[in-house]
Design an enzyme around this catalytic site. Structure first.
Site, PDB file in Angstrom:
ATOM      1  N   THR A  16       0.633   9.473  15.511  1.00  0.00           N
ATOM      2  CA  THR A  16      -0.245  10.428  14.839  1.00  0.00           C
ATOM      3  C   THR A  16       0.240  10.732  13.427  1.00  0.00           C
ATOM      4  O   THR A  16      -0.560  10.792  12.479  1.00  0.00           O
ATOM      5  CB  THR A  16      -0.356  11.722  15.659  1.00  0.00           C
ATOM      6  OG1 THR A  16      -0.972  11.417  16.921  1.00  0.00           O
ATOM      7  CG2 THR A  16      -1.204  12.771  14.943  1.00  0.00           C
ATOM      8  N   VAL A  17       1.533  10.909  13.252  1.00  0.00           N
ATOM      9  CA  VAL A  17       2.063  11.183  11.912  1.00  0.00           C
ATOM     10  C   VAL A  17       1.882   9.960  11.016  1.00  0.00           C
ATOM     11  O   VAL A  17       1.565  10.090   9.824  1.00  0.00           O
ATOM     12  CB  VAL A  17       3.545  11.600  11.992  1.00  0.00           C
ATOM     13  CG1 VAL A  17       4.132  11.780  10.594  1.00  0.00           C
ATOM     14  CG2 VAL A  17       3.678  12.909  12.772  1.00  0.00           C
ATOM     15  N   LYS A  37     -10.125   9.793  17.039  1.00  0.00           N
ATOM     16  CA  LYS A  37      -9.246   9.783  18.211  1.00  0.00           C
ATOM     17  C   LYS A  37     -10.094   9.362  19.401  1.00  0.00           C
ATOM     18  O   LYS A  37     -11.020  10.064  19.802  1.00  0.00           O
ATOM     19  CB  LYS A  37      -8.633  11.167  18.439  1.00  0.00           C
ATOM     20  CG  LYS A  37      -7.672  11.229  19.621  1.00  0.00           C
ATOM     21  CD  LYS A  37      -6.393  10.430  19.378  1.00  0.00           C
ATOM     22  CE  LYS A  37      -5.421  10.564  20.554  1.00  0.00           C
ATOM     23  NZ  LYS A  37      -4.165   9.836  20.316  1.00  0.00           N
ATOM     24  N   GLU A 109      -7.357   5.902  16.155  1.00  0.00           N
ATOM     25  CA  GLU A 109      -6.062   6.099  16.804  1.00  0.00           C
ATOM     26  C   GLU A 109      -6.216   6.037  18.314  1.00  0.00           C
ATOM     27  O   GLU A 109      -7.037   6.744  18.901  1.00  0.00           O
ATOM     28  CB  GLU A 109      -5.444   7.440  16.413  1.00  0.00           C
ATOM     29  CG  GLU A 109      -4.069   7.632  17.019  1.00  0.00           C
ATOM     30  CD  GLU A 109      -3.461   9.000  16.743  1.00  0.00           C
ATOM     31  OE1 GLU A 109      -2.514   9.370  17.459  1.00  0.00           O
ATOM     32  OE2 GLU A 109      -3.940   9.694  15.826  1.00  0.00           O
ATOM     33  N   ALA A 111      -4.434   5.894  22.366  1.00  0.00           N
ATOM     34  CA  ALA A 111      -3.608   6.778  23.195  1.00  0.00           C
ATOM     35  C   ALA A 111      -2.520   5.920  23.821  1.00  0.00           C
ATOM     36  O   ALA A 111      -2.821   4.995  24.578  1.00  0.00           O
ATOM     37  CB  ALA A 111      -4.458   7.451  24.270  1.00  0.00           C
ATOM     38  N   GLY A 170       7.574   4.458  13.022  1.00  0.00           N
ATOM     39  CA  GLY A 170       6.951   5.777  13.041  1.00  0.00           C
ATOM     40  C   GLY A 170       7.901   6.940  12.862  1.00  0.00           C
ATOM     41  O   GLY A 170       7.455   8.062  12.589  1.00  0.00           O
ATOM     42  N   PRO A 200       9.707   8.858   7.636  1.00  0.00           N
ATOM     43  CA  PRO A 200      10.941   9.577   7.979  1.00  0.00           C
ATOM     44  C   PRO A 200      10.776  10.461   9.213  1.00  0.00           C
ATOM     45  O   PRO A 200       9.718  11.069   9.421  1.00  0.00           O
ATOM     46  CB  PRO A 200      11.200  10.439   6.734  1.00  0.00           C
ATOM     47  CG  PRO A 200      10.394   9.821   5.646  1.00  0.00           C
ATOM     48  CD  PRO A 200       9.203   9.223   6.297  1.00  0.00           C
ATOM     49  N   GLY A 202      10.744  13.603  11.350  1.00  0.00           N
ATOM     50  CA  GLY A 202      10.467  14.981  10.968  1.00  0.00           C
ATOM     51  C   GLY A 202       9.418  15.129   9.893  1.00  0.00           C
ATOM     52  O   GLY A 202       9.151  16.254   9.440  1.00  0.00           O
TER      53      GLY A 202
END
Length: 242
Positions: A16-17, A37, A109, A111, A170, A200, A202
């Site tokens: 997701t990020v 989604k 995206e 799942a 990711g 990165p 976080g």
């Protein structure tokens, strides 16, 4: 590529990020973006889903979700247990195609991984990608164990005659271990496709403005970014063995 299908080698790999970073970089390049989604699981009706999170981080994107199921399971299983209608690959393809008529880029995206089942007939995200004739971007983990799952996913993409756009790490750790450093060279080799970025660890906790400003630095030019895979690999190269 008006539609890009984004999958992962499994759950919790930063899909997701990464989708948000791709959306933010595309927006920074002046493109209109929609994120679809296919099926959201493990989220209550009043909670934010993955598409909402992409919109929060990336900014003015169209966020769409085809179905939502309360239990954190594969979509087909979650739909059956909830007594709700499943999502079929044809529905995913039709929704993405419609969004593509109104946007420069549509990010679909999935799942979990590429072959997670959406319905009782065994329909998967790979089937939707085939219907769309869309390239597939695979989000992978950085460390030990990622080479096997990456190669298996890449082989499945190719067995279906789909275009493997590349792989993105990711969640790149702040202090990568030896395996992660070595994987920078090994991942594109086992995937047979370029490494197109490293997000990165976080990054999703950044303030949205900071996330949007930094996102192009994490992604290669093919994804509207400025990230240089070879320069990154050289900087992160493990020390020579004595």
């Amino acid at each position: 590529m008006p539609v890009l299908v984004i999958t992962g080698t499994g759950t919790e790999v930063g899909k997701t990020v990464t989708t948000a970073a791709v959306a933010a970089a595309a927006r920074a390049a002046g493109r209109s973006v929609a994120v679809l989604k296919a099926a959201q699981t493990g989220v209550r009706p009043d909670e934010r889903g993955d598409a909402d999170e992409v919109a929060r981080l990336a900014g003015a994107v169209t966020a769409a979700e085809l179905a939502r199921y309360p239990e954190p399971l594969a979509p087909g299983t979650a739909a059956r247990r909830a007594g709700q209608a499943p999502v079929h690959p044809q529905e995913i393809a039709e929704a993405a195609a419609k969004l593509a008529t109104e946007h420069d880029l549509v990010l679909v995206e999935g799942a979990g991984g590429l072959l997670v089942r959406f319905d009782a007939a065994g329909g998967t995200l790979a089937d939707a990608a085939g219907l769309l004739a869309a390239p597939v971007l695979v989000v992978v983990s950085a460390g030990l164990g990622t080479l096997n799952t990456t190669e298996l996913t890449a082989r499945e993409v190719r067995s279906r005659r789909l275009d493997l756009a590349g792989v993105v790490i990711g969640s790149w750790p702040g202090e990568p271990d030896l395996a992660a450093r070595c994987n920078l060279a090994d991942l594109p080799e086992v995937a047979g496709a370029p490494l197109l970025g490293a997000v990165p660890a976080g990054a999703g906790a950044l303030a949205p403005a900071g996330f949007r400003a930094a996102a192009p630095d994490w992604l290669a030019p093919r994804l509207d970014g400025t990230w240089d895979a070879e320069a990154f690999r050289v900087r992160q190269a493990p020390p020579a063995r004595r």
